[in-house]
Write an enzyme that holds these catalytic residues in place. Structure first.
Site, short mmCIF file in Angstrom:
data_model
loop_
_atom_site.label_atom_id
_atom_site.label_comp_id
_atom_site.label_asym_id
_atom_site.label_seq_id
_atom_site.Cartn_x
_atom_site.Cartn_y
_atom_site.Cartn_z
N SER A 253 0.83 -1.20 0.00
CA SER A 253 0.00 0.00 0.00
C SER A 253 0.86 1.26 0.00
O SER A 253 2.01 1.25 0.46
CB SER A 253 -0.92 0.03 1.23
OG SER A 253 -1.76 -1.10 1.25
N1 SAH Z 1 -1.02 -5.04 4.02
C1 SAH Z 1 -0.32 -5.26 2.77
C2 SAH Z 1 -1.16 -4.81 1.60
C3 SAH Z 1 -1.21 -5.86 0.56
S1 SAH Z 1 -2.43 -5.68 -0.72
C4 SAH Z 1 1.06 -4.62 2.78
O1 SAH Z 1 1.39 -3.89 3.72
O2 SAH Z 1 1.85 -4.88 1.85
C5 SAH Z 1 -3.75 -6.70 -0.11
C6 SAH Z 1 -3.40 -8.15 0.16
O3 SAH Z 1 -4.62 -8.77 0.58
C7 SAH Z 1 -2.91 -8.95 -1.04
O4 SAH Z 1 -1.68 -9.55 -0.72
C8 SAH Z 1 -4.01 -9.99 -1.26
O5 SAH Z 1 -3.52 -11.24 -1.72
C9 SAH Z 1 -4.60 -10.11 0.13
N2 SAH Z 1 -5.98 -10.62 0.20
C10 SAH Z 1 -7.03 -10.36 -0.62
N3 SAH Z 1 -8.13 -11.01 -0.21
C11 SAH Z 1 -7.77 -11.71 0.91
C12 SAH Z 1 -8.46 -12.60 1.79
N4 SAH Z 1 -9.74 -12.94 1.61
N5 SAH Z 1 -7.76 -13.11 2.83
C13 SAH Z 1 -6.46 -12.82 3.04
N6 SAH Z 1 -5.76 -12.00 2.23
C14 SAH Z 1 -6.39 -11.45 1.19
#
Ligand code: SAH
Length: 226
Positions: free
Chosen positions: A68
């Site tokens: 993010s």
């Molecule tokens: N918090 C992360 C942001 C990653 S983007 C950071 O600091 O880098 C969002 C993430 O959510 C992705 O890696 C995606 O694979 C995950 N995601 C999406 N749906 C999900 C679900 N149902 N359960 C767990 N993870 C999920």
């Protein structure tokens, strides 16, 4: 993936500028700003991103996912009002940057990722060994972690088309003396743009919902990806 492992004066300087910019955009919680200053964001990206890691932008981390934007991380973290020793459930580990920010603020972090490759990459990410207060789970965030519930806080870092009911259930209930229960911060919306929401559990299963700014996250997807 080849990760940088050195945090040079140059990186520190760029990080300071980034944090000043985030402050200028309206983030005022010093504990959040201090955590952002502390954590070398370039460690969470491939060395190819070294030059740009301290720009206030999202970057690809593989599997179509992103780390993010730092402002977004700061915004969600500020709304979450994390205090030391709180149990925080994060949905969407991704690069683990947000999880480390929460751990820097003293939280006990439980973080779930649905993409096996991203989950596995974090097992090989040595810097994370500095943070025994983070527990990593491979699974579907819609299910939460009933075994470890209740949580003081839940943070969803992917766009949720609706508020996941099981995550509301896993929020700490309000105290009988009337103190508020757990809080969840999530970007809510099925389209390109989501509204940041904060949900607070009140007495007798009631819920308070507050609406904040618009953001654009990658979607929250049900089920696991192997
Ligand atoms: N918090 C992360 C942001 C990653 S983007 C950071 O600091 O880098 C969002 C993430 O959510 C992705 O890696 C995606 O694979 C995950 N995601 C999406 N749906 C999900 C679900 N149902 N359960 C767990 N993870 C999920």
């Amino acid at each position: 993936m080849s990760r940088p492992t050195e945090d040079t004066y140059r990186h520190k300087g760029l990080r300071k500028k980034l944090v000043q910019g985030i402050q200028a955009k309206g983030i005022s919680d010093d504990r959040v700003l201090d955590a952002l200053l502390e954590v070398p964001r370039h460690f969470f990206l491939d060395s190819a991103f070294d030059e740009v890691a301290y720009e206030d932008r999202a970057f690809p981390i593989g599997e179509g996912q992103t780390i993010s934007q730092p402002y977004t991380v700061a915004y969600q973290t500020q709304l979450l009002e994390v205090l030391p020793f709180m149990k925080v459930l994060e949905i969407g580990t991704g690069s683990a940057y947000q999880a480390v920010i929460l751990a820097e603020m003293g939280a006990q972090v439980y973080t779930i990722e649905r993409q096996k490759k991203l989950f596995d990459a974090n097992k090989k990410f040595d810097f994370l060994k500095k943070y025994p207060s983070i527990k990593f789970f491979y699974g579907d965030g819609y299910e939460g972690l009933p075994t470890y519930a209740p949580f003081d806080r839940v943070l969803i870092t992917a766009a949720a088309p609706e508020t996941p009911p099981k995550l509301i259930e896993q929020l700490k209930p309000a105290s009988p003396e009337g103190g508020p229960g757990g809080m969840m911060v999530l970007p809510l919306g099925a389209g390109e743009i989501q509204q940041m929401r904060r949900i607070t559990k009140l007495e007798n299963g009631a819920i308070k919902e507050e609406v904040f700014d618009n953001f654009s996250f990658v979607p929250m997807v049900g089920g696991k990806e192997s």
